[in-house]
Design a protein around this motif. Structure first.
Motif, PDB file in Angstrom:
ATOM      1  N   GLY A   1       0.623  -1.055   0.045  1.00 58.67           N
ATOM      2  CA  GLY A   1       0.090  -0.022  -0.003  1.00 58.67           C
ATOM      3  C   GLY A   1       0.845   1.218  -0.019  1.00 58.67           C
ATOM      4  N   ALA A   2       1.971   1.209   0.839  1.00 56.42           N
ATOM      5  CA  ALA A   2       2.754   2.413   0.857  1.00 56.42           C
ATOM      6  C   ALA A   2       3.524   2.627  -0.499  1.00 56.42           C
ATOM      7  CB  ALA A   2       3.887   2.226   1.876  1.00 56.42           C
ATOM      8  N   ARG A   3       3.908   1.615  -1.291  1.00 51.51           N
ATOM      9  CA  ARG A   3       4.567   1.830  -2.479  1.00 51.51           C
ATOM     10  C   ARG A   3       3.448   2.234  -3.568  1.00 51.51           C
ATOM     11  NH1 ARG A   3       7.613  -3.681  -4.306  1.00 51.51           N
ATOM     12  NH2 ARG A   3       5.706  -4.624  -3.619  1.00 51.51           N
ATOM     13  N   LEU A   4       2.391   1.671  -3.595  1.00 46.91           N
ATOM     14  CA  LEU A   4       1.317   2.362  -4.197  1.00 46.91           C
ATOM     15  C   LEU A   4       0.943   3.783  -4.285  1.00 46.91           C
ATOM     16  CD1 LEU A   4      -1.042   1.537  -6.281  1.00 46.91           C
ATOM     17  CD2 LEU A   4      -2.512   0.921  -4.525  1.00 46.91           C
ATOM     18  N   TYR A   5       0.807   4.089  -2.761  1.00 45.42           N
ATOM     19  CA  TYR A   5       0.751   5.482  -2.720  1.00 45.42           C
ATOM     20  C   TYR A   5       1.797   6.495  -3.083  1.00 45.42           C
ATOM     21  CZ  TYR A   5      -3.428   4.237   0.200  1.00 45.42           C
ATOM     22  OH  TYR A   5      -4.486   3.846   0.628  1.00 45.42           O
ATOM     23  N   ALA A   6       3.004   5.963  -2.778  1.00 39.36           N
ATOM     24  CA  ALA A   6       4.273   6.757  -3.324  1.00 39.36           C
ATOM     25  C   ALA A   6       4.274   6.859  -4.824  1.00 39.36           C
ATOM     26  CB  ALA A   6       5.434   5.902  -2.898  1.00 39.36           C
ATOM     27  N   CYS A   7       3.746   5.653  -5.595  1.00 33.22           N
ATOM     28  CA  CYS A   7       3.874   5.766  -6.991  1.00 33.22           C
ATOM     29  C   CYS A   7       2.553   6.650  -7.436  1.00 33.22           C
ATOM     30  CB  CYS A   7       3.650   4.341  -7.618  1.00 33.22           C
ATOM     31  SG  CYS A   7       5.058   3.298  -7.292  1.00 33.22           S
ATOM     32  N   ILE A   8       1.664   6.674  -6.798  1.00 32.24           N
ATOM     33  CA  ILE A   8       0.589   7.663  -7.260  1.00 32.24           C
ATOM     34  C   ILE A   8       0.820   9.105  -7.168  1.00 32.24           C
ATOM     35  CG2 ILE A   8      -1.749   8.483  -6.532  1.00 32.24           C
ATOM     36  CD1 ILE A   8      -2.518   5.397  -5.942  1.00 32.24           C
ATOM     37  N   VAL A   9       1.439   9.380  -5.943  1.00 25.90           N
ATOM     38  CA  VAL A   9       1.865  10.843  -5.657  1.00 25.90           C
ATOM     39  C   VAL A   9       2.714  11.129  -6.655  1.00 25.90           C
ATOM     40  CG1 VAL A   9       3.117  12.279  -3.926  1.00 25.90           C
ATOM     41  CG2 VAL A   9       1.166  10.583  -3.394  1.00 25.90           C
ATOM     42  N   LEU A  10       4.004  10.284  -6.896  1.00 27.33           N
ATOM     43  CA  LEU A  10       5.089  10.648  -7.991  1.00 27.33           C
ATOM     44  C   LEU A  10       4.410  10.674  -9.261  1.00 27.33           C
ATOM     45  CD1 LEU A  10       7.840  11.001  -8.488  1.00 27.33           C
ATOM     46  CD2 LEU A  10       8.070   8.345  -8.784  1.00 27.33           C
ATOM     47  N   LEU A  11       3.394   9.917  -9.810  1.00 26.86           N
ATOM     48  CA  LEU A  11       2.784  10.226 -11.006  1.00 26.86           C
ATOM     49  C   LEU A  11       1.998  11.474 -11.060  1.00 26.86           C
ATOM     50  CD1 LEU A  11       2.107   8.778 -13.752  1.00 26.86           C
ATOM     51  CD2 LEU A  11       0.295   7.802 -12.786  1.00 26.86           C
ATOM     52  N   PHE A  12       1.502  11.769  -9.880  1.00 23.22           N
ATOM     53  CA  PHE A  12       0.649  12.915 -10.140  1.00 23.22           C
ATOM     54  C   PHE A  12       1.451  14.202 -10.169  1.00 23.22           C
ATOM     55  CE2 PHE A  12      -0.652  16.702  -7.384  1.00 23.22           C
ATOM     56  CZ  PHE A  12      -1.828  17.018  -7.823  1.00 23.22           C
ATOM     57  N   PHE A  13       2.669  14.269  -9.428  1.00 26.25           N
ATOM     58  CA  PHE A  13       3.820  15.308  -9.486  1.00 26.25           C
ATOM     59  C   PHE A  13       4.360  15.397 -10.850  1.00 26.25           C
ATOM     60  CE2 PHE A  13       3.867  15.423  -4.689  1.00 26.25           C
ATOM     61  CZ  PHE A  13       3.636  16.879  -4.669  1.00 26.25           C
ATOM     62  N   LEU A  14       4.603  14.042 -11.377  1.00 22.79           N
ATOM     63  CA  LEU A  14       4.975  14.300 -13.000  1.00 22.79           C
ATOM     64  C   LEU A  14       4.151  14.744 -13.853  1.00 22.79           C
ATOM     65  CD1 LEU A  14       6.940  10.688 -12.959  1.00 22.79           C
ATOM     66  CD2 LEU A  14       7.853  13.017 -12.818  1.00 22.79           C
ATOM     67  N   LEU A  15       2.810  14.464 -13.831  1.00 20.73           N
ATOM     68  CA  LEU A  15       1.852  14.803 -14.651  1.00 20.73           C
ATOM     69  C   LEU A  15       1.506  16.345 -14.426  1.00 20.73           C
ATOM     70  CD1 LEU A  15      -0.931  12.003 -14.620  1.00 20.73           C
ATOM     71  CD2 LEU A  15       0.866  12.513 -16.324  1.00 20.73           C
ATOM     72  N   PHE A  16       1.647  16.856 -13.076  1.00 20.11           N
ATOM     73  CA  PHE A  16       1.303  18.163 -12.883  1.00 20.11           C
ATOM     74  C   PHE A  16       2.497  18.981 -13.338  1.00 20.11           C
ATOM     75  CE2 PHE A  16       1.932  21.874  -9.880  1.00 20.11           C
ATOM     76  CZ  PHE A  16       0.720  22.390 -10.028  1.00 20.11           C
ATOM     77  N   THR A  17       3.552  18.460 -13.245  1.00 20.20           N
ATOM     78  CA  THR A  17       4.944  19.372 -13.700  1.00 20.20           C
ATOM     79  C   THR A  17       5.026  19.401 -15.234  1.00 20.20           C
ATOM     80  OG1 THR A  17       5.955  18.469 -11.858  1.00 20.20           O
ATOM     81  CG2 THR A  17       7.217  19.331 -13.772  1.00 20.20           C
ATOM     82  N   ALA A  18       4.633  18.191 -15.791  1.00 19.59           N
ATOM     83  CA  ALA A  18       4.530  18.344 -17.448  1.00 19.59           C
ATOM     84  C   ALA A  18       3.343  19.377 -17.833  1.00 19.59           C
ATOM     85  CB  ALA A  18       4.317  16.950 -18.053  1.00 19.59           C
ATOM     86  N   PHE A  19       2.249  19.291 -17.106  1.00 19.25           N
ATOM     87  CA  PHE A  19       1.298  20.346 -17.429  1.00 19.25           C
ATOM     88  C   PHE A  19       1.359  21.479 -17.155  1.00 19.25           C
ATOM     89  CE2 PHE A  19      -2.970  22.438 -16.423  1.00 19.25           C
ATOM     90  CZ  PHE A  19      -3.645  22.226 -17.356  1.00 19.25           C
ATOM     91  N   SER A  20       2.178  21.917 -16.168  1.00 17.43           N
ATOM     92  CA  SER A  20       2.731  23.295 -15.836  1.00 17.43           C
ATOM     93  C   SER A  20       3.581  23.629 -16.889  1.00 17.43           C
ATOM     94  CB  SER A  20       3.246  23.140 -14.204  1.00 17.43           C
ATOM     95  OG  SER A  20       2.319  22.693 -13.357  1.00 17.43           O
ATOM     96  N   LEU A  21       4.548  22.747 -17.384  1.00 14.18           N
ATOM     97  CA  LEU A  21       5.310  23.243 -18.429  1.00 14.18           C
ATOM     98  C   LEU A  21       4.875  23.433 -19.479  1.00 14.18           C
ATOM     99  CD1 LEU A  21       8.337  20.918 -17.425  1.00 14.18           C
ATOM    100  CD2 LEU A  21       8.358  23.171 -17.292  1.00 14.18           C
ATOM    101  N   ILE A  22       3.812  22.828 -19.894  1.00 15.54           N
ATOM    102  CA  ILE A  22       3.024  23.081 -21.396  1.00 15.54           C
ATOM    103  C   ILE A  22       2.256  24.242 -21.124  1.00 15.54           C
ATOM    104  CG2 ILE A  22       1.233  22.062 -22.638  1.00 15.54           C
ATOM    105  CD1 ILE A  22       1.837  19.414 -22.017  1.00 15.54           C
ATOM    106  N   LEU A  23       1.793  24.609 -20.036  1.00 14.57           N
ATOM    107  CA  LEU A  23       0.963  26.044 -19.830  1.00 14.57           C
ATOM    108  C   LEU A  23       2.006  27.032 -19.909  1.00 14.57           C
ATOM    109  CD1 LEU A  23      -1.526  25.216 -17.082  1.00 14.57           C
ATOM    110  CD2 LEU A  23      -1.941  25.439 -19.679  1.00 14.57           C
ATOM    111  N   TRP A  24       3.027  26.935 -19.219  1.00 14.90           N
ATOM    112  CA  TRP A  24       4.144  27.924 -19.182  1.00 14.90           C
ATOM    113  C   TRP A  24       4.632  28.270 -20.587  1.00 14.90           C
ATOM    114  CZ3 TRP A  24       9.484  28.141 -19.890  1.00 14.90           C
ATOM    115  CH2 TRP A  24      10.206  29.319 -19.644  1.00 14.90           C
ATOM    116  N   GLY A  25       4.839  27.157 -21.186  1.00 13.49           N
ATOM    117  CA  GLY A  25       5.586  27.271 -22.610  1.00 13.49           C
ATOM    118  C   GLY A  25       4.683  27.951 -23.712  1.00 13.49           C
ATOM    119  N   ALA A  26       3.247  27.458 -23.531  1.00  9.43           N
ATOM    120  CA  ALA A  26       2.317  28.067 -24.299  1.00  9.43           C
ATOM    121  C   ALA A  26       1.864  29.542 -23.996  1.00  9.43           C
ATOM    122  CB  ALA A  26       0.858  27.217 -24.190  1.00  9.43           C
TER     123      ALA A  26
END
Length: 319
Positions: free
Chosen positions: A126-151
């Motif tokens: 469960g801890a590994r699953l939560y860590a993976c979910i949080v990491l995936l969320f931050f990666l997606l959020f970072t990618a989305f933020s970079l896309i918005l910033w570049g646009a």
């Protein structure tokens, strides 16, 4: 007495012999004993027998004795072959752990490890699953933020300095704060700017540095633009008053020496400079983009064009 014994007949001898010898009896039934205890087995081995059984030297060969011996041997064999762990359970494990045998310690360690893995495995997963979910969320959020910033960088604000109007100016003798006598300049002007935000998904907060008028290195007037917010895909005119009051000249502007007598012939080249800052909060304060525009315009103060607009669209540079 011996004569009487010898005088007896053969029939009597036969009867005596028959009486002394035990009569043959039919085969006795077998006795079965199930799992006797040690105390009962000792009793059975040392003289306890069913009622009516003779006690002679060959008693141990009787079927009853064989059955008892076979049952006892089977019980002993079952004790030998049985696994002590199954018989005694936790007591066996505690005893042998205390003795420190290698095999039992290894088995106990394996059991403990298996038990530990079984108990902690779900929590660890469960801890590994939560860590993976949080990491995936931050990666997606970072990618989305970079896309918005570049646009957002492609939507640079558009700034156009339209014109400037000199309402009045006046040159008169005066004294500076240090007590030096010199000419004093008073100037009043208005600068008009058109600001446009071409962005389709964010608004901007606009501020500016003071709008300054210089005659080479001599600062003659200044004005502060009011800050404002410009929504997406919209524009507005911005009017800023630029004034100078009792500015000491120290003979720096020779062209203004004739301003007292021939004001209409005055022509003084000036530079208008300022920096506009536009800040866009694209995703709150987490993602923001800032635009700077440095503007420099060439302006001429003419005595014969007071109150008239001087077009500056072709006399400004934007950086």
């Amino acid at each position: 007495m011996p004569l009487a014994i010898h005088a007896k007949s053969d029939s009597e001898v036969t009867s005596i012999d028959a009486a002394s010898s035990p009569p043959r009896s039919p085969r006795r039934p077998l006795y079965y004993v199930q799992s006797p205890s040690n105390h009962d087995a000792e009793k059975m081995s040392y003289g306890s027998s069913p009622a009516g059984s003779p006690s002679h030297p060959y008693y141990h060969c009787s079927p009853i004795h064989h059955s008892r011996e076979s049952s006892t041997s089977r019980f002993s064999a079952s004790l030998k072959n049985a696994n002590p762990r199954h018989l005694y359970g936790g007591a066996w494990r505690k005893l042998h752990r205390g003795q420190g045998t290698d095999d039992d310690d290894g088995d106990a360690d394996e059991e403990d490890q298996e038990g530990g893995r079984g108990s902690s495995s779900p929590a660890w997963r469960g801890a590994r699953l939560y860590a993976c979910i949080v990491l995936l969320f931050f990666l997606l959020f970072t990618a989305f933020s970079l896309i918005l910033w570049g646009a957002s960088k492609s939507y640079r604000p558009e700034i156009l300095v339209k014109n400037v109007v000199f309402e009045s100016f006046n040159v008169q003798a005066g004294i500076d704060p240090s007590g030096v006598t010199t000419d004093m300049l008073t100037l009043n002007s208005t600068v008009r700017i058109v600001y446009r935000n071409p962005a389709t998904f964010f608004g901007v907060h606009v501020t500016s540095s003071p709008l300054d008028l210089h005659y080479f290195q001599l600062h003659v007037a200044s004005g502060q633009m009011k800050k404002f917010y410009q929504s997406r895909k919209s524009q507005r005119p911005v009017v800023t008053v630029v004034t100078g009051y009792q500015v000491p000249l120290y003979g720096g502007i020779s062209a203004l020496s004739m301003a007292r007598e021939h004001r209409e012939k005055v022509a003084v080249p000036l530079n208008l400079t300022f920096v506009m800052r536009s800040r866009a909060y694209i995703l709150g304060k987490l993602v923001k983009s800032t635009f700077y525009r440095r503007i420099r315009c060439s302006v001429t103060l003419r005595g014969n064009q007071l109150g008239k607009r001087q077009k500056l669209t072709d006399f400004c540079t934007y950086h």
